[in-house]
Scaffold this motif. Sequence first.
Motif, short mmCIF file in Angstrom:
data_model
loop_
_atom_site.label_atom_id
_atom_site.label_comp_id
_atom_site.label_asym_id
_atom_site.label_seq_id
_atom_site.Cartn_x
_atom_site.Cartn_y
_atom_site.Cartn_z
N GLU A 1 17.73 17.14 -12.16
CA GLU A 1 18.22 15.96 -11.44
C GLU A 1 17.15 14.87 -11.30
O GLU A 1 17.32 13.90 -10.57
CB GLU A 1 18.72 16.38 -10.07
CG GLU A 1 19.93 17.30 -10.17
CD GLU A 1 20.24 18.01 -8.87
OE1 GLU A 1 19.60 17.70 -7.84
OE2 GLU A 1 21.09 18.90 -8.90
N GLY A 2 16.01 15.05 -11.99
CA GLY A 2 14.95 14.06 -11.95
C GLY A 2 14.06 14.13 -10.74
O GLY A 2 13.30 13.20 -10.47
N GLN A 3 14.13 15.21 -9.98
CA GLN A 3 13.34 15.38 -8.77
C GLN A 3 12.10 16.23 -9.07
O GLN A 3 12.15 17.15 -9.87
CB GLN A 3 14.16 16.08 -7.69
CG GLN A 3 15.49 15.40 -7.37
CD GLN A 3 15.30 14.07 -6.69
OE1 GLN A 3 14.59 13.97 -5.70
NE2 GLN A 3 15.93 13.04 -7.22
N MET B 1 0.85 -1.20 0.00
CA MET B 1 0.00 0.00 0.00
C MET B 1 0.89 1.25 0.00
O MET B 1 1.86 1.31 0.75
CB MET B 1 -0.88 0.02 1.24
CG MET B 1 -1.97 -1.05 1.28
SD MET B 1 -3.25 -0.82 0.06
CE MET B 1 -4.12 0.55 0.75
N PRO B 2 0.53 2.23 -0.82
CA PRO B 2 1.32 3.47 -0.81
C PRO B 2 1.08 4.24 0.49
O PRO B 2 0.03 4.13 1.11
CB PRO B 2 0.77 4.23 -2.01
CG PRO B 2 -0.59 3.69 -2.23
CD PRO B 2 -0.56 2.26 -1.78
N THR B 3 2.08 5.02 0.88
CA THR B 3 1.97 5.87 2.07
C THR B 3 2.30 7.31 1.67
O THR B 3 2.84 7.55 0.60
CB THR B 3 2.94 5.42 3.18
OG1 THR B 3 4.28 5.64 2.71
CG2 THR B 3 2.73 3.97 3.55
N HIS B 4 1.99 8.23 2.55
CA HIS B 4 2.29 9.63 2.29
C HIS B 4 3.79 9.85 2.12
O HIS B 4 4.22 10.70 1.35
CB HIS B 4 1.74 10.53 3.40
CG HIS B 4 0.25 10.57 3.44
ND1 HIS B 4 -0.50 11.17 2.45
CD2 HIS B 4 -0.64 10.08 4.32
CE1 HIS B 4 -1.78 11.05 2.73
NE2 HIS B 4 -1.90 10.39 3.86
N GLU B 5 4.60 9.08 2.83
CA GLU B 5 6.05 9.22 2.75
C GLU B 5 6.57 8.83 1.36
O GLU B 5 7.64 9.28 0.95
CB GLU B 5 6.74 8.38 3.82
CG GLU B 5 6.50 8.88 5.24
CD GLU B 5 5.11 8.54 5.79
OE1 GLU B 5 4.51 7.53 5.37
OE2 GLU B 5 4.62 9.30 6.63
N ASP B 6 5.83 7.99 0.64
CA ASP B 6 6.25 7.57 -0.70
C ASP B 6 6.29 8.72 -1.70
O ASP B 6 6.97 8.63 -2.72
CB ASP B 6 5.33 6.46 -1.23
CG ASP B 6 5.45 5.17 -0.45
OD1 ASP B 6 6.55 4.90 0.09
OD2 ASP B 6 4.44 4.44 -0.36
N ARG B 7 5.58 9.79 -1.41
CA ARG B 7 5.57 10.93 -2.33
C ARG B 7 6.97 11.49 -2.55
O ARG B 7 7.27 12.00 -3.62
CB ARG B 7 4.66 12.05 -1.80
CG ARG B 7 3.20 11.69 -1.86
CD ARG B 7 2.34 12.82 -1.39
NE ARG B 7 2.60 13.05 0.04
CZ ARG B 7 2.26 14.14 0.68
NH1 ARG B 7 1.66 15.13 0.06
NH2 ARG B 7 2.50 14.27 1.97
N ARG C 1 9.59 9.85 -2.95
CA ARG C 1 10.35 8.96 -3.83
C ARG C 1 9.71 8.81 -5.21
O ARG C 1 10.35 8.33 -6.13
CB ARG C 1 10.49 7.58 -3.19
CG ARG C 1 11.35 7.57 -1.95
CD ARG C 1 11.61 6.18 -1.44
NE ARG C 1 10.41 5.41 -1.16
CZ ARG C 1 9.76 5.41 0.01
NH1 ARG C 1 10.21 6.14 0.99
NH2 ARG C 1 8.70 4.67 0.20
N CYS C 2 8.47 9.18 -5.34
CA CYS C 2 7.72 8.99 -6.60
C CYS C 2 7.60 10.34 -7.33
O CYS C 2 6.52 10.91 -7.45
CB CYS C 2 6.35 8.40 -6.30
SG CYS C 2 6.43 6.77 -5.54
#
Length: 158
Positions: A81-83, A1-7, A9-10
């Motif tokens: 830098e891809g961010q 399951m995705p989490t808010h913290e994953d934002r 990295r995505c």
Amino acid sequence: MPTHEDRNRCHYVMAFIAETLRARNVVPTGLPHKAIVNTKLDKYTIPENMGVWVYQGIVCSNNKDWQNEREFKPERFIDSEGQYMTTRPKAYIPFGVGRRVCPGERLAIADLFLVLVRFLQLTQDYEIILDSNGGIDPNPDITDQLAPYPYKIKFHKR
């Protein structure tokens, strides 16, 4: 399951959401404002207490502020830098401007992220196709309409 913290990295998913909100503003007229003093904008005079609406849909999609504004390019929100760029252009105002900016912007973005990522996870085994058999042209370059056409979406198992 995705989490808010994953934002954090995505980056491309976040850029996709930003570009979607830029290309098709959910509330293109925003909220009404009022001039609190007599104001001169270019050749126009706005008297004190005059109601003012900002047409955000034009600001988010005009060619003055956006290069190739009719192209859907999430890359415009990705830095070298891809961010994902957290400081966005001034013309990016899908949630309004000034003191009347939507207080739910952060919650909306967070929820959009969770829903989109979960949707992509659950449909990775399917090919998603817009159905145009009903005479609907799935053309995203529609500029003369505020509401989307009623597309039919088909899922085909890969």
